[in-house]
Design a protein around this motif. Structure first.
Motif, PDB file in Angstrom:
ATOM      1  N   ASN A 110       0.799  -1.220   0.000  1.00 37.24           N
ATOM      2  CA  ASN A 110       0.000   0.000   0.000  1.00 37.24           C
ATOM      3  C   ASN A 110       0.839   1.280   0.000  1.00 37.24           C
ATOM      4  O   ASN A 110       0.316   2.346  -0.277  1.00 37.24           O
ATOM      5  N   LYS A 111       2.124   1.186   0.307  1.00 36.73           N
ATOM      6  CA  LYS A 111       3.017   2.351   0.270  1.00 36.73           C
ATOM      7  C   LYS A 111       4.292   1.968  -0.468  1.00 36.73           C
ATOM      8  O   LYS A 111       4.797   0.850  -0.310  1.00 36.73           O
ATOM      9  N   LEU A 112       4.813   2.904  -1.240  1.00 37.29           N
ATOM     10  CA  LEU A 112       6.014   2.631  -2.030  1.00 37.29           C
ATOM     11  C   LEU A 112       7.223   2.291  -1.156  1.00 37.29           C
ATOM     12  O   LEU A 112       7.918   1.314  -1.440  1.00 37.29           O
TER      13      LEU A 112
ATOM     14  N   ILE B 124      -2.548   4.458 -11.943  1.00 40.96           N
ATOM     15  CA  ILE B 124      -2.707   5.876 -11.600  1.00 40.96           C
ATOM     16  C   ILE B 124      -1.495   6.670 -12.061  1.00 40.96           C
ATOM     17  O   ILE B 124      -1.611   7.698 -12.709  1.00 40.96           O
ATOM     18  N   ARG B 125      -0.307   6.168 -11.688  1.00 42.84           N
ATOM     19  CA  ARG B 125       0.938   6.850 -12.067  1.00 42.84           C
ATOM     20  C   ARG B 125       2.100   5.892 -11.984  1.00 42.84           C
ATOM     21  O   ARG B 125       2.031   4.860 -11.318  1.00 42.84           O
ATOM     22  N   THR B 126       3.175   6.257 -12.664  1.00 44.00           N
ATOM     23  CA  THR B 126       4.418   5.488 -12.658  1.00 44.00           C
ATOM     24  C   THR B 126       5.540   6.442 -12.300  1.00 44.00           C
ATOM     25  O   THR B 126       5.613   7.540 -12.843  1.00 44.00           O
ATOM     26  N   ILE B 127       6.398   6.020 -11.373  1.00 48.54           N
ATOM     27  CA  ILE B 127       7.521   6.869 -10.970  1.00 48.54           C
ATOM     28  C   ILE B 127       8.823   6.082 -11.040  1.00 48.54           C
ATOM     29  O   ILE B 127       8.819   4.854 -11.110  1.00 48.54           O
ATOM     30  N   MET B 128       9.928   6.802 -10.998  1.00 49.46           N
ATOM     31  CA  MET B 128      11.252   6.197 -11.022  1.00 49.46           C
ATOM     32  C   MET B 128      11.904   6.402  -9.663  1.00 49.46           C
ATOM     33  O   MET B 128      11.910   7.515  -9.144  1.00 49.46           O
ATOM     34  N   MET B 129      12.395   5.328  -9.086  1.00 47.90           N
ATOM     35  CA  MET B 129      13.180   5.416  -7.864  1.00 47.90           C
ATOM     36  C   MET B 129      14.641   5.360  -8.299  1.00 47.90           C
ATOM     37  O   MET B 129      15.039   4.416  -8.984  1.00 47.90           O
ATOM     38  N   PRO B 130      15.435   6.353  -7.938  1.00 46.89           N
ATOM     39  CA  PRO B 130      16.832   6.389  -8.378  1.00 46.89           C
ATOM     40  C   PRO B 130      17.562   5.087  -8.068  1.00 46.89           C
ATOM     41  O   PRO B 130      17.575   4.626  -6.933  1.00 46.89           O
ATOM     42  N   GLY B 131      18.113   4.483  -9.118  1.00 47.08           N
ATOM     43  CA  GLY B 131      18.877   3.262  -8.982  1.00 47.08           C
ATOM     44  C   GLY B 131      18.049   2.013  -8.736  1.00 47.08           C
ATOM     45  O   GLY B 131      18.580   0.928  -8.605  1.00 47.08           O
ATOM     46  N   ASP B 132      16.723   2.149  -8.676  1.00 46.83           N
ATOM     47  CA  ASP B 132      15.891   1.014  -8.283  1.00 46.83           C
ATOM     48  C   ASP B 132      14.828   0.652  -9.311  1.00 46.83           C
ATOM     49  O   ASP B 132      14.124  -0.326  -9.150  1.00 46.83           O
ATOM     50  N   GLY B 133      14.644   1.455 -10.325  1.00 46.27           N
ATOM     51  CA  GLY B 133      13.684   1.132 -11.366  1.00 46.27           C
ATOM     52  C   GLY B 133      12.342   1.825 -11.219  1.00 46.27           C
ATOM     53  O   GLY B 133      12.149   2.678 -10.359  1.00 46.27           O
ATOM     54  N   LYS B 134      11.415   1.451 -12.090  1.00 47.23           N
ATOM     55  CA  LYS B 134      10.092   2.067 -12.133  1.00 47.23           C
ATOM     56  C   LYS B 134       9.099   1.311 -11.253  1.00 47.23           C
ATOM     57  O   LYS B 134       9.133   0.082 -11.173  1.00 47.23           O
ATOM     58  N   TYR B 135       8.200   2.083 -10.634  1.00 44.36           N
ATOM     59  CA  TYR B 135       7.119   1.528  -9.829  1.00 44.36           C
ATOM     60  C   TYR B 135       5.825   2.189 -10.260  1.00 44.36           C
ATOM     61  O   TYR B 135       5.810   3.365 -10.603  1.00 44.36           O
ATOM     62  N   SER B 136       4.730   1.435 -10.208  1.00 46.75           N
ATOM     63  CA  SER B 136       3.432   1.963 -10.608  1.00 46.75           C
ATOM     64  C   SER B 136       2.425   1.821  -9.473  1.00 46.75           C
ATOM     65  O   SER B 136       2.417   0.828  -8.747  1.00 46.75           O
ATOM     66  N   GLN B 137       1.568   2.827  -9.362  1.00 45.99           N
ATOM     67  CA  GLN B 137       0.490   2.838  -8.382  1.00 45.99           C
ATOM     68  C   GLN B 137      -0.812   2.575  -9.122  1.00 45.99           C
ATOM     69  O   GLN B 137      -1.016   3.072 -10.224  1.00 45.99           O
ATOM     70  N   PHE B 138      -1.708   1.799  -8.510  1.00 48.11           N
ATOM     71  CA  PHE B 138      -2.946   1.431  -9.180  1.00 48.11           C
ATOM     72  C   PHE B 138      -4.047   1.190  -8.156  1.00 48.11           C
ATOM     73  O   PHE B 138      -3.787   1.031  -6.963  1.00 48.11           O
ATOM     74  N   HIS B 139      -5.284   1.166  -8.648  1.00 50.70           N
ATOM     75  CA  HIS B 139      -6.443   0.831  -7.828  1.00 50.70           C
ATOM     76  C   HIS B 139      -6.772  -0.635  -8.038  1.00 50.70           C
ATOM     77  O   HIS B 139      -6.726  -1.127  -9.163  1.00 50.70           O
ATOM     78  N   ILE B 140      -7.125  -1.319  -6.955  1.00 53.08           N
ATOM     79  CA  ILE B 140      -7.521  -2.725  -7.037  1.00 53.08           C
ATOM     80  C   ILE B 140      -8.515  -3.007  -5.919  1.00 53.08           C
ATOM     81  O   ILE B 140      -8.430  -2.426  -4.837  1.00 53.08           O
ATOM     82  N   THR B 141      -9.468  -3.877  -6.186  1.00 48.82           N
ATOM     83  CA  THR B 141     -10.426  -4.286  -5.161  1.00 48.82           C
ATOM     84  C   THR B 141      -9.993  -5.640  -4.629  1.00 48.82           C
ATOM     85  O   THR B 141      -9.866  -6.607  -5.386  1.00 48.82           O
ATOM     86  N   LEU B 142      -9.721  -5.694  -3.328  1.00 48.79           N
ATOM     87  CA  LEU B 142      -9.303  -6.920  -2.664  1.00 48.79           C
ATOM     88  C   LEU B 142     -10.267  -7.222  -1.530  1.00 48.79           C
ATOM     89  O   LEU B 142     -10.516  -6.364  -0.679  1.00 48.79           O
ATOM     90  N   GLU B 143     -10.825  -8.412  -1.535  1.00 49.23           N
ATOM     91  CA  GLU B 143     -11.789  -8.836  -0.521  1.00 49.23           C
ATOM     92  C   GLU B 143     -12.945  -7.847  -0.402  1.00 49.23           C
ATOM     93  O   GLU B 143     -13.398  -7.515   0.685  1.00 49.23           O
TER      94      GLU B 143
END
Length: 110
Positions: free
Chosen positions: A39-41, A75-94
């Motif tokens: 839930n958090k980067l 929702i969005r994609t960001i770059m963490m220096p030296g660590d690659g790209k990460y994406s945030q998204f909406h999902i329904t769980l349970e």
């Protein structure tokens, strides 16, 4: 005076472009996700760096290991220096809506 103003405007535009480029990169708009997501980067990056902590983060509800593929909207994609790209998204769980993070490379095109 005009040269100083032009230089100042150029620097402001350049600085804004640099910070924005790391915070909102080109990335997938939709895709299938499965595997480890949090839930958090910072939580996700910690879980990926220290696999020993993954089970604790999952049991505390900070992360989920999804065994099946689920279609999501990014929702969005960001770059963490030296660590690659990460994406945030909406999902329904349970039956509950969640906003989660995953490595962008883990998103499969639909």
């Amino acid at each position: 005076m005009t040269k100083k103003l032009a230089l100042l405007l150029t620097l402001c535009c350049f600085a804004g472009a640099c910070t924005r480029s790391l915070d909102s990169l080109e990335g997938p708009e939709h895709g299938q996700v499965s595997g480890l997501m949090c839930n958090k980067l910072p939580t996700l990056t910690a879980a990926l760096e220290m696999p020993v902590s993954q089970q604790a983060l999952i049991s505390e509800g900070h992360c989920v290991r999804l065994a099946y593929s689920e279609k999501v909207d990014v929702i969005r994609t960001i770059m963490m220096p030296g660590d690659g790209k990460y994406s945030q998204f909406h999902i329904t769980l349970e039956g509950k809506p969640n906003t989660m993070w995953i490595r962008t490379s883990e998103i499969n095109p639909v």
